[in-house]
Design an enzyme around this catalytic site. Sequence first.
Site, PDB file in Angstrom:
ATOM      1  N   GLY A 114      27.505  42.461  39.695  1.00  0.00           N
ATOM      2  CA  GLY A 114      28.039  43.811  39.596  1.00  0.00           C
ATOM      3  C   GLY A 114      27.496  44.594  38.428  1.00  0.00           C
ATOM      4  CG  ASN A 127      27.812  39.345  46.249  1.00  0.00           C
ATOM      5  OD1 ASN A 127      26.976  39.135  47.130  1.00  0.00           O
ATOM      6  ND2 ASN A 127      29.005  38.799  46.248  1.00  0.00           N
ATOM      7  CG  HIS A 132      31.076  41.888  34.904  1.00  0.00           C
ATOM      8  ND1 HIS A 132      32.187  41.144  35.246  1.00  0.00           N
ATOM      9  CD2 HIS A 132      30.486  42.221  36.072  1.00  0.00           C
ATOM     10  CE1 HIS A 132      32.248  41.027  36.553  1.00  0.00           C
ATOM     11  NE2 HIS A 132      31.225  41.679  37.085  1.00  0.00           N
ATOM     12  CG  ASP A 185      31.525  47.299  43.061  1.00  0.00           C
ATOM     13  OD1 ASP A 185      30.414  47.720  42.665  1.00  0.00           O
ATOM     14  OD2 ASP A 185      31.797  46.102  43.103  1.00  0.00           O
TER      15      ASP A 185
END
Length: 168
Positions: A67, A21, A52, A48
């Site tokens: 991500g 994203n 996950h 970033d």
Amino acid sequence: GPHYLLLTDEDLQEDGRFKMNPPIRAQEDREALLAGILDGTLDMIVTDHAPHTAGEKSKPLPDAPSGMVGLETSLALALTGLYHTGLLPLAQVLDLMSAAPAALLGLDKGTLAAGRDADLILFDPDQEWIIDKTKFASKGRNTPFHGRTVRGRVKYTISRGTIIYQEG
């Protein structure tokens, strides 16, 4: 992040490792990002870190969270895509990833000077290695770069004078 400088929608596979994203876009978008860095429109490279679980990221692309694990590969990806291709000198890549973001945030970081925190990395800009998600220090393993050969290897990370990461 550096992943937008290396990937295009042609690299996408139908699993969650590639869900970002904003999403990974077409070749012309990648080229526009590179042009923005080269002409100074884009004045920093940041990422970033979205570690996950494997279960979350193994879902089909529409159902997976966005991500990837970014911190462990960001320098190598930037060096591979910008420095080793001859697009930017090493000092400029480092400035884009350290001094420029620190200045934007008003942090007294990103440069070496007397009286400043000893926050730095020691790295070999030329060391070639293969990204292996099973060797990440992070608990997350989600990366679209598993198995990719890159150049630039972090040897040590030092925060306020204390070694917090050492290769191996």
